[in-house]
Enzyme design. Structure first.
Site, PDB file in Angstrom:
ATOM      1  N   LYS A  69      -1.424  -0.458  -4.620  1.00 44.57           N
ATOM      2  CA  LYS A  69      -2.119  -1.564  -5.685  1.00 44.57           C
ATOM      3  C   LYS A  69      -1.152  -2.842  -5.840  1.00 44.57           C
ATOM      4  O   LYS A  69      -1.504  -3.912  -5.737  1.00 44.57           O
ATOM      5  CB  LYS A  69      -2.646  -0.843  -6.721  1.00 44.57           C
ATOM      6  N   CYS A 115      -4.458 -10.154 -12.553  1.00 42.95           N
ATOM      7  CA  CYS A 115      -3.643  -9.414 -11.590  1.00 42.95           C
ATOM      8  C   CYS A 115      -2.505 -10.081 -10.935  1.00 42.95           C
ATOM      9  O   CYS A 115      -1.468  -9.283 -11.149  1.00 42.95           O
ATOM     10  CB  CYS A 115      -4.662  -8.901 -10.632  1.00 42.95           C
TER      11      CYS A 115
HETATM   12  N1  SAJ Z   1      -4.029 -18.938  -5.062  1.00 39.96           N
HETATM   13  C1  SAJ Z   1      -2.999 -19.900  -4.594  1.00 39.96           C
HETATM   14  N2  SAJ Z   1      -3.058 -20.065  -3.217  1.00 39.96           N
HETATM   15  C2  SAJ Z   1      -3.892 -19.295  -2.363  1.00 39.96           C
HETATM   16  C3  SAJ Z   1      -4.602 -18.267  -2.862  1.00 39.96           C
HETATM   17  C4  SAJ Z   1      -4.737 -18.077  -4.360  1.00 39.96           C
HETATM   18  O1  SAJ Z   1      -2.493 -20.542  -5.411  1.00 39.96           O
HETATM   19  O2  SAJ Z   1      -3.667 -19.576  -1.195  1.00 39.96           O
HETATM   20  C5  SAJ Z   1      -4.101 -18.773  -6.594  1.00 39.96           C
HETATM   21  C6  SAJ Z   1      -5.519 -18.909  -7.138  1.00 39.96           C
HETATM   22  O3  SAJ Z   1      -5.827 -20.213  -7.378  1.00 39.96           O
HETATM   23  C7  SAJ Z   1      -5.324 -17.820  -8.340  1.00 39.96           C
HETATM   24  C8  SAJ Z   1      -4.459 -17.035  -7.867  1.00 39.96           C
HETATM   25  O4  SAJ Z   1      -3.710 -17.334  -6.740  1.00 39.96           O
HETATM   26  O5  SAJ Z   1      -4.768 -18.944  -9.315  1.00 39.96           O
HETATM   27  C9  SAJ Z   1      -5.003 -15.612  -7.795  1.00 39.96           C
HETATM   28  O6  SAJ Z   1      -6.122 -15.906  -7.058  1.00 39.96           O
HETATM   29  P1  SAJ Z   1      -6.456 -14.943  -5.760  1.00 39.96           P
HETATM   30  O7  SAJ Z   1      -7.777 -15.222  -5.269  1.00 39.96           O
HETATM   31  O8  SAJ Z   1      -5.599 -14.899  -4.933  1.00 39.96           O
HETATM   32  O9  SAJ Z   1      -6.711 -13.362  -6.573  1.00 39.96           O
HETATM   33  P2  SAJ Z   1      -7.386 -12.934  -7.452  1.00 39.96           P
HETATM   34  O10 SAJ Z   1      -6.222 -12.516  -8.811  1.00 39.96           O
HETATM   35  O11 SAJ Z   1      -8.727 -13.447  -8.109  1.00 39.96           O
HETATM   36  O12 SAJ Z   1      -7.777 -11.134  -7.022  1.00 39.96           O
HETATM   37  C10 SAJ Z   1      -6.479 -10.496  -6.702  1.00 39.96           C
HETATM   38  C11 SAJ Z   1      -6.983  -9.862  -5.209  1.00 39.96           C
HETATM   39  N3  SAJ Z   1      -5.610  -9.319  -4.613  1.00 39.96           N
HETATM   40  C12 SAJ Z   1      -5.485  -9.804  -3.219  1.00 39.96           C
HETATM   41  O13 SAJ Z   1      -6.284 -10.152  -2.648  1.00 39.96           O
HETATM   42  C13 SAJ Z   1      -4.167  -8.922  -2.750  1.00 39.96           C
HETATM   43  C14 SAJ Z   1      -8.016  -8.936  -5.398  1.00 39.96           C
HETATM   44  O14 SAJ Z   1      -8.262  -8.028  -4.158  1.00 39.96           O
HETATM   45  C15 SAJ Z   1      -7.498  -7.748  -6.383  1.00 39.96           C
HETATM   46  O15 SAJ Z   1      -8.396  -6.798  -6.535  1.00 39.96           O
HETATM   47  C16 SAJ Z   1      -7.298  -8.451  -7.735  1.00 39.96           C
HETATM   48  O16 SAJ Z   1      -6.373  -9.210  -7.735  1.00 39.96           O
HETATM   49  C17 SAJ Z   1      -6.827  -7.535  -8.734  1.00 39.96           C
HETATM   50  O17 SAJ Z   1      -7.765  -7.194  -9.595  1.00 39.96           O
HETATM   51  O18 SAJ Z   1      -5.826  -6.821  -8.476  1.00 39.96           O
END
Ligand code: SAJ
Length: 427
Positions: free
Chosen positions: A214, A268
């Site tokens: 995780k 997360c």
């Molecule tokens: N972000 C970027 N660039 C990107 C992708 C995301 O700057 O290319 C930023 C987003 O804007 C945001 C942050 O990263 O601020 C996180 O967003 P996210 O969509 O990547 O992830 P979360 O936090 O909504 O969900 C993550 C997911 N983890 C992964 O994809 C490995 C999800 O599957 C998990 O279940 C979740 O964390 C969790 O609860 O741990």
């Protein structure tokens, strides 16, 4: 053979606990949902969710009207206890397991021989065994698997959630699950629970592996985003368009760079990598550095906005998007708020904020940072500096002609308005 687990007590009715409770209740399992937030409990019992998430409202109304889910503020005796409470970090970036411990202390007196305890809250490596110790301390009359092995009175499992907010119900039913039992018997018991609603595959392992999987998943994403953010900074120095560089590089069959942005938010990704850094600080160098790179982004965005403001006589700044990512109302750890906080250190003029998913912002934001929550149309009419922080659909629909008034400066941290990329500054 039917499922022996008829009644589940779900502790924590947030972004993970509530949808999990709904999916179980929808499939005919009696679920008692527990949350310490009285307002949330009342809302759920009246069929209202407190989370913006596709499909959730409808499913909640359904299971509340069929009486398969009831929320309350105290745990009840049940066949299975699932813990889905937050595990934030402390000011020193150490895992804060106080909510998990409190949840376990509240349910421990209710445990009976044959019960299954599933931990879904993110834990550091070794966290599930620590939870067993806490339960064993509270219930010396029962045996737990970390000491008693396969024949324990209580079975304990770590099964982290891996769903993407914004697509929770779909991912909860379709993603693979990682099930790490303290013993194989614990794992097999938890499998029976997830098979009730999950159509994904199962990866059965031990608790320490499941815990690290995780954390590694979120650290991987953090490192990849940090890479994109660093490329953006490099491009700024070298006067090259970062979006174009990454778009072209991503055409390579073995390159897949994520997108640069104003920073990494949510509950997360900005948190979980610290769990690794905290346990192995000497070894987790790259993971630590990625955290620093991403944490520094809001400061860089604010610095750029301030520098652009110097080119304008009476700047009025509009920040578009408070949520940490598109099409949610979730502002936890949102880089937008950090950008606003940084901006206020050196900018005292008018500061407008547009967030289509929130009607009421906290007093901190309006008072401490003296910002005004306004509609998009007001921002487009009044601001001469537009800072796009969250790529909500409402902002994606804005046409370039609406933005590009003469003299107006645009800082698009998400790269959604790339009609004229050279007008956008790099960060
Ligand atoms: N972000 C970027 N660039 C990107 C992708 C995301 O700057 O290319 C930023 C987003 O804007 C945001 C942050 O990263 O601020 C996180 O967003 P996210 O969509 O990547 O992830 P979360 O936090 O909504 O969900 C993550 C997911 N983890 C992964 O994809 C490995 C999800 O599957 C998990 O279940 C979740 O964390 C969790 O609860 O741990």
């Amino acid at each position: 053979m039917g499922n022996p687990f008829k009644h589940i007590c779900m502790i924590g009715l947030g972004y993970v606990g509530l949808p999990t409770a709904l999916l179980l209740a929808k499939r005919g399992i009696e679920v008692t949902g527990v949350d310490i937030d009285a307002e949330r409990v009342a809302a759920i019992n009246s069929g209202r969710t407190t989370i913006v998430e596709p499909g959730l409202d409808e499913m909640l109304r359904d299971v509340v009207s069929s009486a398969m889910l009831r929320a309350q503020d105290t745990p009840v005796a049940a066949d299975v206890f699932i813990v889905a409470v937050p595990t934030p970090i402390t000011a020193n970036y150490a895992p804060d397991l106080s909510h998990v411990r409190a949840a376990l202390n509240r349910m421990a007196p209710l445990l009976e021989i044959g019960n299954l305890v599933i931990l879904e809250s993110t834990l550091p490596v070794g966290g599930t065994e620590m939870c067993c110790e806490w339960l064993a301390d509270a219930r010396p009359d029962l045996s737990f698997p970390h000491k008693a092995g396969e024949g324990s009175d209580i079975r304990v499992v770590y099964c982290p959630e891996r769903v993407l907010p914004g697509n929770t119900l779909f991912e909860m039913t379709h993603n693979d699950r990682v099930i790490g039992g303290i013993t194989p018997a614990c794992t097999m018991a938890a499998l029976q629970i997830y098979q009730i609603f999950s159509q994904g595959g199962y990866h059965m392992t031990n608790t320490r592996t499941a815990e690290l999987v995780k954390l590694v998943e979120n650290a991987y994403r953090d490192v990849n985003i940090a890479f994109a953010n660093e490329i953006s900074t490099i491009c700024n120095v070298l006067d090259v368009d970062p979006w174009e560089v990454c778009d072209i590089a991503n055409n390579h069959p073995r390159v897949d760079i994520l997108r640069q942005g104003p920073g990494v938010g949510g509950h997360c990704i900005p948190i979980d990598p610290w769990f690794i850094v905290h346990s192995v600080p000497e070894e987790a160098r790259l993971i630590h550095m990625a955290r620093q790179v991403n944490n520094d982004r809001p400061r860089r965005v604010a610095e750029q906005v301030i520098s652009v403001c110097k080119e304008i006589k009476s700047p009025v700044i509009a920040c578009l998007g408070l949520a940490y990512k598109a099409d949610t109302d979730d502002v936890r750890e949102s880089p937008s708020i950090s950008v606003i906080r940084q901006l206020r250190k050196s900018y005292s003029g008018r500061l407008l904020v547009v967030e289509p998913n929130i009607t009421d912002v906290s007093l901190d934001l309006t008072e401490d940072y003296r910002s005004e929550l306004v509609d998009l149309s007001v921002a487009l009419d009044s601001a001469n500096v537009i800072v796009l922080l969250t790529d909500h659909k409402e902002f994606r629909r804005v046409r370039w002609e609406q933005l590009s008034l003469s003299g107006r400066k645009i800082i698009d941290t998400r790269g959604i308005w790339r009609k004229n990329p050279r007008q956008e500054a790099n960060i």
